[in-house]
Design an enzyme around this catalytic site. Structure first.
Site, PDB file in Angstrom:
ATOM      1  N   TYR A 183       0.630  -1.110   0.009  1.00 54.74           N
ATOM      2  CA  TYR A 183      -0.109  -0.111   0.081  1.00 54.74           C
ATOM      3  C   TYR A 183       0.845   1.125  -0.084  1.00 54.74           C
ATOM      4  CZ  TYR A 183      -3.766  -3.582   0.561  1.00 54.74           C
ATOM      5  OH  TYR A 183      -4.273  -4.487   0.387  1.00 54.74           O
ATOM      6  N   ARG A 231       3.180  -0.964  10.755  1.00 54.10           N
ATOM      7  CA  ARG A 231       3.512  -2.236  10.014  1.00 54.10           C
ATOM      8  C   ARG A 231       4.158  -2.093   8.785  1.00 54.10           C
ATOM      9  NH1 ARG A 231      -0.888  -7.108   8.764  1.00 54.10           N
ATOM     10  NH2 ARG A 231      -0.041  -7.823  10.852  1.00 54.10           N
TER      11      ARG A 231
HETATM   12  C1  LIG Z   1      -9.383 -11.704   5.936  1.00 49.35           C
HETATM   13  C2  LIG Z   1      -8.009 -10.956   5.986  1.00 49.35           C
HETATM   14  C3  LIG Z   1      -7.942  -9.551   5.983  1.00 49.35           C
HETATM   15  C4  LIG Z   1      -6.697  -9.006   6.160  1.00 49.35           C
HETATM   16  N1  LIG Z   1      -6.799  -7.750   6.122  1.00 49.35           N
HETATM   17  C5  LIG Z   1      -5.596  -6.807   6.311  1.00 49.35           C
HETATM   18  C6  LIG Z   1      -5.641  -5.525   6.928  1.00 49.35           C
HETATM   19  O1  LIG Z   1      -6.524  -4.780   6.782  1.00 49.35           O
HETATM   20  N2  LIG Z   1      -4.604  -4.952   7.145  1.00 49.35           N
HETATM   21  C7  LIG Z   1      -3.336  -5.826   7.284  1.00 49.35           C
HETATM   22  O2  LIG Z   1      -2.060  -5.155   7.383  1.00 49.35           O
HETATM   23  N3  LIG Z   1      -3.149  -7.014   7.007  1.00 49.35           N
HETATM   24  C8  LIG Z   1      -4.442  -7.651   6.652  1.00 49.35           C
HETATM   25  N4  LIG Z   1      -4.579  -8.997   6.553  1.00 49.35           N
HETATM   26  C9  LIG Z   1      -2.972  -9.670   6.626  1.00 49.35           C
HETATM   27  C10 LIG Z   1      -3.003 -10.129   8.257  1.00 49.35           C
HETATM   28  O3  LIG Z   1      -3.293  -9.085   8.999  1.00 49.35           O
HETATM   29  C11 LIG Z   1      -1.832 -11.231   8.327  1.00 49.35           C
HETATM   30  O4  LIG Z   1      -0.846 -10.500   8.176  1.00 49.35           O
HETATM   31  C12 LIG Z   1      -1.733 -12.348   7.438  1.00 49.35           C
HETATM   32  O5  LIG Z   1      -3.022 -12.806   7.285  1.00 49.35           O
HETATM   33  C13 LIG Z   1      -1.006 -13.448   8.141  1.00 49.35           C
HETATM   34  O6  LIG Z   1      -1.341 -13.926   9.354  1.00 49.35           O
HETATM   35  P1  LIG Z   1      -2.080 -15.226   9.434  1.00 49.35           P
HETATM   36  O7  LIG Z   1      -1.254 -16.254   8.732  1.00 49.35           O
HETATM   37  O8  LIG Z   1      -2.095 -15.359  10.948  1.00 49.35           O
HETATM   38  O9  LIG Z   1      -3.336 -15.203   8.853  1.00 49.35           O
HETATM   39  C14 LIG Z   1      -5.591  -9.675   6.266  1.00 49.35           C
HETATM   40  C15 LIG Z   1      -5.593 -10.921   6.259  1.00 49.35           C
HETATM   41  C16 LIG Z   1      -7.002 -11.819   6.249  1.00 49.35           C
HETATM   42  C17 LIG Z   1      -6.978 -13.433   6.368  1.00 49.35           C
END
Ligand SMILES: Cc1cc2nc3c(=O)[nH]c(=O)nc-3n(C[C@H](O)[C@H](O)[C@H](O)COP(=O)(O)O)c2cc1C
Length: 364
Positions: A183, A231
């Site tokens: 972003y 982040r």
């Molecule tokens: C449904 C969904 C929406 C996400 N939206 C964001 C977001 O708004 N901002 C962000 O920094 N990361 C977003 N992510 C990334 C997560 O915060 C995270 O970094 C990524 O899913 C890896 O973690 P995990 O393996 O525990 O899912 C999103 C992930 C998922 C699954």
């Protein structure tokens, strides 16, 4: 046994009950940037005790800074009032501390939500001109963003500041600026997206300039007793892209400006990325930033099991662990992890009786 994962942690004036964080998760359910009943459920379930800290989905600082038409924003009085309703609700019934992620989508905006394909909006779908450091599209088939002028940079900085003021008024305990996942702020960091020939492009010190300016401006209006972090994608996973060594340089500069933590993720800037997905795949980057900058770090990415999270924190590789999919799957994650680790988690008062330690033979 003493669990490192359940050791309280303090960031500025904010005391977290444990080291577990609900990672930001876009919901694509907002109306003109405003939160609604969906957000009561989505954030409310986590506030009951899924983690010590719950961070909202990417909350965009302007309409053009949204990813899709359905993204959450914080650029109008209506956005502020509707998000305040959700946060007051979480506060009233929940036990977790509440954070907000402020974001600008840059060249990755004006798209459909992922569930509808995630592709750029067509001409009859009310698209908008995206913005970026340079007129370079995200990938084949994507429109080129308009390169930001000096006036445009000042305007975006001001939008972050105004959104931060609104977030502070709402009462969030913590703020996080999104400078990862391709972003806008990440686009300034990466030489793959930033090919400017002014003082915001070229050498690392120039590419980090705009994100640092935005951080400094937001820190200036964010309450002094509340933590503010960033982040960052530690690498683009593409040859010639943003590198972990540069992430450390950024972390040191941020720390000097009063940054309280870095939330270390990776990738999503360039479709050519080759990510070696595996449990905890971003932890080495979080560890590197922590060791080489001294900044508090949050690790994220395929952390899903209690013992895995415990080992990361106990070994000092990260101070906090953030979970997204695993905690969406189990919004009682902290309660269950505490059981596995022989620790205690905080329960919302009405739910204390569901802790197996409290179960009585009588159902009365
Ligand atoms: C449904 C969904 C929406 C996400 N939206 C964001 C977001 O708004 N901002 C962000 O920094 N990361 C977003 N992510 C990334 C997560 O915060 C995270 O970094 C990524 O899913 C890896 O973690 P995990 O393996 O525990 O899912 C999103 C992930 C998922 C699954």
């Amino acid at each position: 046994m003493t669990s490192a994962l359940f050791m309280p942690f303090e960031l500025r004036g904010v005391a977290l009950a444990n080291r577990i964080v609900v990672s930001p998760m876009c919901q694509y359910m907002s109306d003109d940037g405003s939160a609604n009943d969906w957000h009561l459920m989505h954030l409310g379930q986590f506030a009951m005790g899924a983690a010590g800290l719950v961070i909202t989905e990417a909350t965009h600082v302007s309409p053009a800074g949204r990813i899709s038409h359905r993204c959450l924003g914080l650029y109008s009085d209506e956005n502020e009032a509707t998000l305040k309703r959700v946060i007051d609700f979480c506060r009233r019934f929940g036990v977790a501390k509440l954070g907000i992620q402020l974001a600008h989508s840059g060249r990755k905006g004006s798209v459909h939500p992922p569930a509808l394909g995630g592709k750029p909006l067509a001409s009859d779908e009310n698209p908008w001109t995206t913005l970026g450091p340079s007129p370079l599209p995200f990938g084949p088939g994507w429109p080129a963003p308009a390169a930001l002028t000096r006036a445009g940079l000042s305007e975006i900085k001001e939008q972050f500041v105004q959104a931060a003021r609104r977030a502070a008024r709402i009462g969030f305990d913590l703020g996080e600026l999104h400078a990862g996942h391709g972003y806008l702020l990440h686009e300034f960091l990466s030489p793959l997206a930033n090919q400017r020939d002014d003082e915001y492009g070229g050498a690392t010190r120039n590419r980090i300039r705009f994100p640092l300016e935005v951080f400094e401006a937001v820190r200036g209006v964010w309450p002094v007793d509340r933590p503010l972090g960033v982040r960052v994608s530690a690498t683009d996973w593409v040859e010639g892209g943003w590198m972990p060594e540069e992430t450390v340089i950024l972390a040191r500069e941020l720390k000097a400006l009063g940054c309280d933590f870095m939330d270390v993720t990776s990738g999503q800037l360039d479709p050519r990325q080759q990510i070696p997905f595996a449990p905890g795949y971003n932890v080495p980057f979080a560890e590197k930033v922590k060791k080489e900058s001294g900044l508090t770090v949050m690790a994220v990415g395929m952390i899903s099991r209690a013992r895995q999270a415990e080992e990361i924190v106990a070994a000092g590789r990260a101070d906090l662990v953030a979970l997204a999919r695993g905690i969406m799957d189990d919004p009682r994650w902290a309660w269950h992890a505490a059981r596995d680790l022989g620790a205690e988690a905080a329960y919302a008062p009405n739910y204390v009786r569901c802790s197996p330690a409290q179960w009585k033979p009588s159902p009365a």
